[in-house]
Motif scaffolding. Structure first.
Motif, PDB file in Angstrom:
ATOM      1  N   VAL A 132      39.635  34.925  44.002  1.00 43.59           N
ATOM      2  CA  VAL A 132      38.863  33.823  43.415  1.00 43.59           C
ATOM      3  C   VAL A 132      38.194  34.262  42.116  1.00 43.59           C
ATOM      4  O   VAL A 132      38.294  33.572  41.084  1.00 43.59           O
ATOM      5  CB  VAL A 132      37.820  33.303  44.433  1.00 43.59           C
ATOM      6  CG1 VAL A 132      36.854  32.332  43.762  1.00 43.59           C
ATOM      7  CG2 VAL A 132      38.528  32.624  45.609  1.00 43.59           C
ATOM      8  N   GLU A 133      37.512  35.395  42.136  1.00 44.63           N
ATOM      9  CA  GLU A 133      36.797  35.832  40.934  1.00 44.63           C
ATOM     10  C   GLU A 133      37.762  36.304  39.852  1.00 44.63           C
ATOM     11  O   GLU A 133      37.482  36.163  38.655  1.00 44.63           O
ATOM     12  CB  GLU A 133      35.798  36.926  41.287  1.00 44.63           C
ATOM     13  CG  GLU A 133      34.695  36.462  42.237  1.00 44.63           C
ATOM     14  CD  GLU A 133      34.012  35.177  41.774  1.00 44.63           C
ATOM     15  OE1 GLU A 133      33.729  35.031  40.564  1.00 44.63           O
ATOM     16  OE2 GLU A 133      33.772  34.292  42.620  1.00 44.63           O
ATOM     17  N   GLY A 134      38.907  36.845  40.260  1.00 43.41           N
ATOM     18  CA  GLY A 134      39.913  37.232  39.273  1.00 43.41           C
ATOM     19  C   GLY A 134      40.480  36.037  38.547  1.00 43.41           C
ATOM     20  O   GLY A 134      40.619  36.038  37.315  1.00 43.41           O
ATOM     21  N   VAL A 135      40.810  34.973  39.283  1.00 44.57           N
ATOM     22  CA  VAL A 135      41.322  33.761  38.637  1.00 44.57           C
ATOM     23  C   VAL A 135      40.240  33.118  37.789  1.00 44.57           C
ATOM     24  O   VAL A 135      40.513  32.557  36.717  1.00 44.57           O
ATOM     25  CB  VAL A 135      41.866  32.785  39.692  1.00 44.57           C
ATOM     26  CG1 VAL A 135      42.322  31.480  39.031  1.00 44.57           C
ATOM     27  CG2 VAL A 135      43.034  33.408  40.446  1.00 44.57           C
ATOM     28  N   ARG A 466      41.219  41.757  36.626  1.00 43.27           N
ATOM     29  CA  ARG A 466      40.891  41.072  35.379  1.00 43.27           C
ATOM     30  C   ARG A 466      41.682  41.624  34.203  1.00 43.27           C
ATOM     31  O   ARG A 466      42.901  41.496  34.165  1.00 43.27           O
ATOM     32  CB  ARG A 466      39.379  41.095  35.160  1.00 43.27           C
ATOM     33  CG  ARG A 466      38.655  40.447  36.336  1.00 43.27           C
ATOM     34  CD  ARG A 466      37.148  40.459  36.221  1.00 43.27           C
ATOM     35  NE  ARG A 466      36.563  39.885  37.416  1.00 43.27           N
ATOM     36  CZ  ARG A 466      35.273  39.743  37.625  1.00 43.27           C
ATOM     37  NH1 ARG A 466      34.406  40.137  36.704  1.00 43.27           N
ATOM     38  NH2 ARG A 466      34.823  39.212  38.733  1.00 43.27           N
ATOM     39  N   GLU A 467      41.019  42.264  33.250  1.00 37.65           N
ATOM     40  CA  GLU A 467      41.729  42.676  32.028  1.00 37.65           C
ATOM     41  C   GLU A 467      42.587  43.923  32.218  1.00 37.65           C
ATOM     42  O   GLU A 467      43.367  44.288  31.326  1.00 37.65           O
ATOM     43  CB  GLU A 467      40.736  42.913  30.879  1.00 37.65           C
ATOM     44  CG  GLU A 467      39.839  44.127  31.045  1.00 37.65           C
ATOM     45  CD  GLU A 467      38.552  43.826  31.781  1.00 37.65           C
ATOM     46  OE1 GLU A 467      37.631  44.655  31.702  1.00 37.65           O
ATOM     47  OE2 GLU A 467      38.467  42.755  32.416  1.00 37.65           O
ATOM     48  N   GLU A 468      42.478  44.583  33.357  1.00 39.53           N
ATOM     49  CA  GLU A 468      43.219  45.834  33.556  1.00 39.53           C
ATOM     50  C   GLU A 468      44.697  45.554  33.821  1.00 39.53           C
ATOM     51  O   GLU A 468      45.044  44.756  34.696  1.00 39.53           O
ATOM     52  CB  GLU A 468      42.620  46.615  34.729  1.00 39.53           C
ATOM     53  CG  GLU A 468      43.139  48.037  34.822  1.00 39.53           C
ATOM     54  CD  GLU A 468      42.374  48.889  35.814  1.00 39.53           C
ATOM     55  OE1 GLU A 468      42.878  49.964  36.175  1.00 39.53           O
ATOM     56  OE2 GLU A 468      41.261  48.478  36.229  1.00 39.53           O
ATOM     57  N   VAL A 469      45.571  46.232  33.075  1.00 33.41           N
ATOM     58  CA  VAL A 469      47.008  46.000  33.207  1.00 33.41           C
ATOM     59  C   VAL A 469      47.567  46.821  34.364  1.00 33.41           C
ATOM     60  O   VAL A 469      46.958  47.783  34.830  1.00 33.41           O
ATOM     61  CB  VAL A 469      47.747  46.344  31.895  1.00 33.41           C
ATOM     62  CG1 VAL A 469      47.236  45.459  30.764  1.00 33.41           C
ATOM     63  CG2 VAL A 469      47.587  47.817  31.529  1.00 33.41           C
ATOM     64  N   PHE A 470      48.775  46.415  34.832  1.00 33.25           N
ATOM     65  CA  PHE A 470      49.368  47.090  35.979  1.00 33.25           C
ATOM     66  C   PHE A 470      50.882  47.034  35.890  1.00 33.25           C
ATOM     67  O   PHE A 470      51.458  46.036  35.441  1.00 33.25           O
ATOM     68  CB  PHE A 470      48.902  46.444  37.284  1.00 33.25           C
ATOM     69  CG  PHE A 470      49.305  47.209  38.516  1.00 33.25           C
ATOM     70  CD1 PHE A 470      48.908  48.514  38.703  1.00 33.25           C
ATOM     71  CD2 PHE A 470      50.084  46.607  39.483  1.00 33.25           C
ATOM     72  CE1 PHE A 470      49.279  49.224  39.836  1.00 33.25           C
ATOM     73  CE2 PHE A 470      50.457  47.303  40.629  1.00 33.25           C
ATOM     74  CZ  PHE A 470      50.047  48.615  40.804  1.00 33.25           C
TER      75      PHE A 470
END
Length: 514
Positions: A132-135, A466-470
């Motif tokens: 939820v918080e990520g979206v 969030r902004e961290e890529v994977f």
């Protein structure tokens, strides 16, 4: 006095709460529907589902066959054009409405995840809360990431059972926010009940989402290969991932295939044992049923006595048991390291891998025991396994090249840096890795020789938020990378001068920082 199941997590209570929250997902006799063609319908062929917590029957998956799934795909594609033409402000409004409706149900979803996939309440809460918080972060920041990029069309999602919210639901809602219609397959091993709740809310908010259940072999042709699918997001094992990659080789289709690798932690010239102890205990979250779990420890031979002492002390402090139990009503739920693995079949496979390691010459140095006081008398424990660890795992052992996806660690001892690097790269690519050393400059330099997307120095790395890529290197990942703006780019189309970063057959396009 024996423990009791906490009244607030009794499955009968959760089921009543679920029926009140989303009655549309249920058949007249209490079974579950699929979500296709914009409504809840098609109970399919019910397949009984048993909770890993105690083996109890908690419902049946509504399994569809090929032709029903094809209907679902075609209908989902039929929603794509109108949704893509919906302006961004309206898409943001509807996704925000979905998030606002989900928040009052976070506690219910957290508790359902306990019964469905064996999470502790804390880990279940973290899963849905991160989703939820990520979206929400994407809703708040989508304009700068999206720019003039256009949606791809229909995105198909096939994900494993371990993080149905923070991986699958999160991806689905971001894909929709970017202007795509979406179809997702509910994991057969668990998560379909909580996903049904969240997808019902998403559909109420006017989002073009579809959720189907069915056998992977039966549905893969439709969800992977059908021409109506414009993009595939897959999270699962290497065997299935490789088959999907082969199937997509001849198709001009965007894809993101996240697969496992043997994530390693190297120890060289090291003395920070208290820090390592904290990382060892943290690493056992959810019984190492995570694609970013560290399962192989590559240790400088002279440091093994200190490593052994640290490991034994840290892991012996972990509590493993039934996550629903309390001494009396009103008590807090137990603070456990983890509960069961996903099912008895997985537990038996862990036993097989461990026995094979012993048979081929590995030496056991830690074998945990389950504490009877953390279970109900006589309850089914077939899915519970305590931590175990082996040293000297030979190359002929199956576990040497395989992620166990459960609470088994292995240790390899090395005498030279070249050995350490070679052993840490054993699986031809990984999602994460780490080096522990008192010489951080050496560790940073050596880390560049490791074939993992994220490298930690004296710290664990994870998927991130969030902004961290994977992403992953080698055989651990195929296709576009995700996370932060890369997830937006993965499910949209920009100009030819804007390449989508990823791990492709002919090139690896990496972000500046992972």
């Amino acid at each position: 006095m024996p423990k009791i199941i906490a009244p607030e997590v009794e499955f009968s209570k959760l089921l009543a709460d679920l029926k009140q929250a989303t009655p549309e997902i249920f058949t007249a006799d209490g079974g579950y529907f699929n979500l296709l063609e914009g409504r809840w319908q098609e109970p399919g062929q019910p397949k009984p589902f048993h909770s890993p917590i105690d083996g109890s029957d908690i419902g049946s998956l509504p399994m569809l066959q090929h032709d029903q799934a094809l209907r679902a795909v075609r209908a989902a594609k039929g929603e794509a054009a109108a949704w893509a033409a919906t302006d961004l402000d309206e898409r943001k409004r509807r996704v925000q409405d979905c998030l606002d409706q989900l928040r009052p149900h976070i506690d219910l979803v957290s508790k359902l995840l306990m019964w469905e996939i064996g999470k502790t309440y804390k880990l279940g809460f973290n899963d849905i809360d991160r989703a939820v918080e990520g979206v929400q972060w994407y809703v708040d920041n989508i304009e700068s990431m999206l720019g003039d990029r256009k949606p791809l069309g229909l995105v198909s999602n096939i994900a494993s059972w371990n993080y149905p919210m923070s991986v699958l639901l999160h991806a689905v809602l971001v894909q929709v926010l970017c202007g795509n219609s979406v179809i997702a397959k509910a994991p057969t091993d668990g998560g379909f009940i909580s996903l049904s709740l969240t997808f019902a809310i998403a559909r109420r908010a006017g989002l073009p989402v579809t959720l189907v259940s069915g056998p992977g072999g039966e549905l893969s042709d439709v969800l992977v290969k059908d021409a109506a699918v414009d993009c595939l997001s897959f999270v699962g094992g290497r065997y299935n991932g490789r088959n999907i990659a082969d199937a997509l080789a001849a198709q001009d289709k965007r894809y993101m295939l996240e697969m496992e690798g043997v994530n390693t932690y190297g120890i060289w010239n090291y003395s920070q044992w208290d820090t390592l102890a904290e990382q060892l205990t943290k690493g056992y979250d959810y019984g190492k049923q995570r694609c970013t779990a560290y399962v192989r420890w590559v240790v400088e031979r002279r440091l093994f006595p200190e490593f052994l002492e640290t490991y034994t002390k840290a892991i012996s402090s972990l509590k493993i048991g039934n996550p629903t139990l309390v001494d009396k009503a009103g008590d807090k739920l137990p603070d456990l390291a983890f509960g069961p693995v996903i099912n008895a079949r997985q537990a038996e496979d862990l036993d097989r891998l461990y026995a094979d390691g012993l048979k081929t010459g590995a030496i056991p140095f830690y074998e945990g025991k389950l504490d009877d006081s953390l279970f109900l008398p006589g309850q089914d424990r077939s899915a519970y396994r305590a931590p175990r660890a082996l040293v000297g795992l030979p190359r002929q052992a199956e576990l040497y090249f395989k992620e166990p996806f459960g609470p088994i660690d292995s240790v390899v001892l090395v005498d030279r840096v070249e050995e350490l690097v070679g052993e840490m790269n054993i699986s031809n690519g990984a999602l994460v890795t780490a080096l522990g050393s008192d010489d951080e400059k050496w560790a940073t330099r050596t880390g560049k020789e490791l074939r993992a997307f994220k490298v930690g120095v004296n710290k664990l790395r994870s998927r991130g938020d969030r902004e961290e890529v994977f992403g992953g290197l080698g055989e651990s990942w195929k296709g576009a990378f995700v996370g932060g703006k890369l997830l937006v780019e993965a499910v949209t189309q920009g100009s030819p001068s804007q390449p989508v970063l990823g791990n492709y057959p002919d090139a690896v396009l990496l972000p500046e920082k992972a």
